[in-house]
Write a protein that holds these residues in place. Structure first.
Motif, mmCIF file in Angstrom:
data_model
loop_
_atom_site.group_PDB
_atom_site.id
_atom_site.type_symbol
_atom_site.label_atom_id
_atom_site.label_comp_id
_atom_site.label_asym_id
_atom_site.label_seq_id
_atom_site.Cartn_x
_atom_site.Cartn_y
_atom_site.Cartn_z
ATOM 1 N N TYR A 97 2.765 -4.213 -2.044
ATOM 2 C CA TYR A 97 3.806 -3.452 -1.337
ATOM 3 C C TYR A 97 3.855 -2.068 -1.965
ATOM 4 C CZ TYR A 97 7.237 -4.153 -5.148
ATOM 5 O OH TYR A 97 7.901 -4.155 -6.335
ATOM 6 N N TRP A 98 4.842 -1.262 -1.625
ATOM 7 C CA TRP A 98 4.799 0.152 -1.973
ATOM 8 C C TRP A 98 4.806 0.423 -3.479
ATOM 9 C CZ3 TRP A 98 8.888 2.701 -4.440
ATOM 10 C CH2 TRP A 98 10.110 2.007 -4.486
ATOM 11 N N LEU A 99 5.390 -0.460 -4.284
ATOM 12 C CA LEU A 99 5.380 -0.257 -5.730
ATOM 13 C C LEU A 99 4.157 -0.879 -6.409
ATOM 14 C CD1 LEU A 99 9.070 -0.549 -7.012
ATOM 15 C CD2 LEU A 99 7.520 1.407 -7.180
ATOM 16 N N ARG A 100 3.469 -1.773 -5.725
ATOM 17 C CA ARG A 100 2.232 -2.377 -6.208
ATOM 18 C C ARG A 100 1.220 -2.318 -5.063
ATOM 19 N NH1 ARG A 100 1.543 -3.425 -11.767
ATOM 20 N NH2 ARG A 100 3.528 -4.155 -12.633
ATOM 21 N N VAL A 118 3.478 1.445 3.453
ATOM 22 C CA VAL A 118 4.658 1.538 4.306
ATOM 23 C C VAL A 118 4.178 1.510 5.759
ATOM 24 C CG1 VAL A 118 6.197 2.692 2.698
ATOM 25 C CG2 VAL A 118 4.616 4.060 4.050
ATOM 26 N N SER A 119 4.792 0.703 6.564
ATOM 27 C CA SER A 119 4.414 0.602 7.976
ATOM 28 C C SER A 119 4.930 1.808 8.747
ATOM 29 C CB SER A 119 4.997 -0.677 8.578
ATOM 30 O OG SER A 119 6.410 -0.573 8.679
ATOM 31 N N TRP A 120 4.490 1.911 9.987
ATOM 32 C CA TRP A 120 5.025 2.952 10.876
ATOM 33 C C TRP A 120 6.528 2.769 11.037
ATOM 34 C CZ3 TRP A 120 7.766 3.140 15.402
ATOM 35 C CH2 TRP A 120 7.790 4.360 16.085
ATOM 36 N N ASN A 121 6.956 1.531 11.173
ATOM 37 C CA ASN A 121 8.397 1.266 11.310
ATOM 38 C C ASN A 121 9.162 1.714 10.070
ATOM 39 O OD1 ASN A 121 8.162 -0.043 13.897
ATOM 40 N ND2 ASN A 121 7.359 -1.837 12.844
ATOM 41 N N ASP A 122 8.603 1.463 8.886
ATOM 42 C CA ASP A 122 9.226 1.920 7.646
ATOM 43 C C ASP A 122 9.305 3.442 7.610
ATOM 44 O OD1 ASP A 122 9.355 -0.724 6.585
ATOM 45 O OD2 ASP A 122 7.336 -0.541 5.756
ATOM 46 N N VAL A 207 -4.036 10.583 1.715
ATOM 47 C CA VAL A 207 -3.675 9.422 2.536
ATOM 48 C C VAL A 207 -3.648 9.811 4.011
ATOM 49 C CG1 VAL A 207 -2.352 8.217 0.753
ATOM 50 C CG2 VAL A 207 -1.182 9.861 2.252
ATOM 51 N N TRP A 208 -4.062 8.867 4.864
ATOM 52 C CA TRP A 208 -3.783 9.017 6.288
ATOM 53 C C TRP A 208 -2.266 9.059 6.462
ATOM 54 C CZ3 TRP A 208 -7.098 9.994 10.177
ATOM 55 C CH2 TRP A 208 -8.447 9.654 10.032
ATOM 56 N N GLU A 209 -1.801 9.719 7.526
ATOM 57 C CA GLU A 209 -0.360 9.842 7.748
ATOM 58 C C GLU A 209 0.000 9.393 9.160
ATOM 59 O OE1 GLU A 209 1.256 13.582 6.408
ATOM 60 O OE2 GLU A 209 -0.344 13.800 4.914
ATOM 61 N N TRP A 210 1.033 8.576 9.232
ATOM 62 C CA TRP A 210 1.509 8.098 10.534
ATOM 63 C C TRP A 210 1.977 9.256 11.401
ATOM 64 C CZ3 TRP A 210 0.401 3.357 11.853
ATOM 65 C CH2 TRP A 210 0.420 2.307 10.934
ATOM 66 N N SER A 211 1.703 9.167 12.686
ATOM 67 C CA SER A 211 2.265 10.107 13.658
ATOM 68 C C SER A 211 3.251 9.365 14.549
ATOM 69 C CB SER A 211 1.157 10.731 14.519
ATOM 70 O OG SER A 211 0.771 9.849 15.558
ATOM 71 N N ALA A 212 3.959 10.099 15.364
ATOM 72 C CA ALA A 212 4.947 9.494 16.259
ATOM 73 C C ALA A 212 4.299 8.758 17.422
ATOM 74 C CB ALA A 212 5.887 10.577 16.791
ATOM 75 N N ASP A 257 3.418 -2.342 12.575
ATOM 76 C CA ASP A 257 3.916 -3.175 11.475
ATOM 77 C C ASP A 257 2.914 -3.270 10.329
ATOM 78 O OD1 ASP A 257 2.046 -4.667 12.852
ATOM 79 O OD2 ASP A 257 3.233 -6.503 12.922
ATOM 80 N N SER A 258 1.796 -2.558 10.424
ATOM 81 C CA SER A 258 0.757 -2.613 9.387
ATOM 82 C C SER A 258 1.179 -1.824 8.149
ATOM 83 C CB SER A 258 -0.558 -2.038 9.904
ATOM 84 O OG SER A 258 -1.075 -2.800 10.966
ATOM 85 N N ALA A 259 0.858 -2.368 6.984
ATOM 86 C CA ALA A 259 1.015 -1.657 5.721
ATOM 87 C C ALA A 259 -0.355 -1.623 5.063
ATOM 88 C CB ALA A 259 2.029 -2.355 4.822
ATOM 89 N N LEU A 260 -0.821 -0.425 4.693
ATOM 90 C CA LEU A 260 -2.175 -0.246 4.180
ATOM 91 C C LEU A 260 -2.166 0.620 2.934
ATOM 92 C CD1 LEU A 260 -2.463 0.325 7.663
ATOM 93 C CD2 LEU A 260 -4.645 -0.621 6.936
ATOM 94 N N MET A 261 -3.135 0.375 2.058
ATOM 95 C CA MET A 261 -3.185 1.041 0.758
ATOM 96 C C MET A 261 -3.524 2.521 0.840
ATOM 97 S SD MET A 261 -6.906 -0.286 -0.683
ATOM 98 C CE MET A 261 -7.199 1.040 -1.851
ATOM 99 N N HIS A 262 -4.001 2.996 1.998
ATOM 100 C CA HIS A 262 -4.428 4.396 2.113
ATOM 101 C C HIS A 262 -3.651 5.163 3.175
ATOM 102 C CE1 HIS A 262 -6.304 2.615 5.508
ATOM 103 N NE2 HIS A 262 -7.238 3.527 5.705
#
Length: 273
Positions: A97-100, A118-122, A207-212, A257-262
């Motif tokens: 998760y975000w701290l590990r 962090v997911s897009w929703n987060d 890091v890749w960055e989420w868009s709207a 809902d995906s959370a990814l390391m990059h």
């Protein structure tokens, strides 16, 4: 987890709290010589807006978590996506998760690095809590093109200038060899590679960055719905000889809902004057 988050609260809020005004104008989006999902290119008119100078950092996200009692999607699910160096295979790692971000056996997230897992929703919820929103794909590319003076990269023409890397990307032969010639094997401190022509940090690489936006092929007439959200900017896993994801027109995508390391994010805001 909460003890770690509270400890991070004592750290100064690093770059990423301030925003840069991006002037409006007309921009060509996409690249007819690029990958399939970058075609056909088209002209878009963009209104002026504000965009965070840098990706949201671990310390900034820790403040938000502590202030609002946030539990991210990766924490609720119990796992997140991590790539195996050497093989390039992705797997869900329990306890990531975000701290590990690499899992419970990996190192703790560093306070001044961009937050990941962090997911897009987060990300959307974080921006909304700060009176902001996620940038659209067009806004992100518009800002990157202005920063790079119309070239292929937000940081300028060359990835390496005066023997210095201008972005955190994959160096070596993906996925087997990462030489870390740029100084980092995973994320780097926000702003470690300097600022681009508009004053942004890490608009390309790190890091890749989420868009709207929902991810959809160009020319389909709508991006209002879909199953995956679009990402921009490229990451430390982007090899110039493979995905070349740190170009201004490059795109990536994943379910919201995906959370990814990059993958991380930064926020945007409409101008009120």
């Amino acid at each position: 987890m909460r003890r770690i988050a509270l400890a991070l609260l004592a750290l100064p809020l690093v770059a990423g709290a301030d925003m840069i005004r991006v002037p409006g104008g007309q921009t060509r989006i996409g690249d007819d010589a690029g990958r399939a999902d970058e075609k056909p290119s088209f002209l878009a008119t963009v209104a002026a807006f504000e965009l965070d100078r840098a990706p949201v950092t671990v310390s900034a996200f820790a403040r938000y978590v502590a202030a609002h009692g946030i539990v991210t999607e990766a924490e609720r699910v119990g796992s997140a996506a991590v790539m195996s160096f050497g093989s390039g295979h992705w797997r869900l790692v329990d306890g990531a998760y975000w701290l590990r971000p690499l899992g419970p056996d990996g190192p703790k997230a560093v306070a001044d690095h961009p937050v990941t897992q962090v997911s897009w929703n987060d990300a959307q919820a974080y921006c909304a809590a700060h009176g902001k929103r996620l940038p659209t794909e067009i806004e992100f590319e518009h800002a990157a093109r202005l920063a790079g003076h119309g070239g292929r990269h937000a940081f300028g023409a060359q990835l390496v200038a005066a023997r210095r890397y201008r972005a955190n990307v994959w160096t070596g032969a993906f996925p087997a060899i990462n030489t870390a010639a740029d100084g980092y094997r995973t994320t780097s401190p926000v702003g470690a590679f300097g600022r681009d022509g508009l004053g942004f940090e890490d608009l390309a690489g790190n890091v890749w960055e989420w868009s709207a936006d929902w991810y959809a092929p160009y020319g389909t007439g709508t991006t209002a719905t879909g199953s995956e959200k679009a990402m921009r900017g490229g990451s430390f896993l982007c090899d110039p000889n493979v995905c070349y994801g740190f170009r201004v027109s490059a795109r990536a995508h994943a379910t919201p809902d995906s959370a990814l390391m990059h993958v991380g994010f930064r926020c945007a805001r409409d101008l009120t004057d």
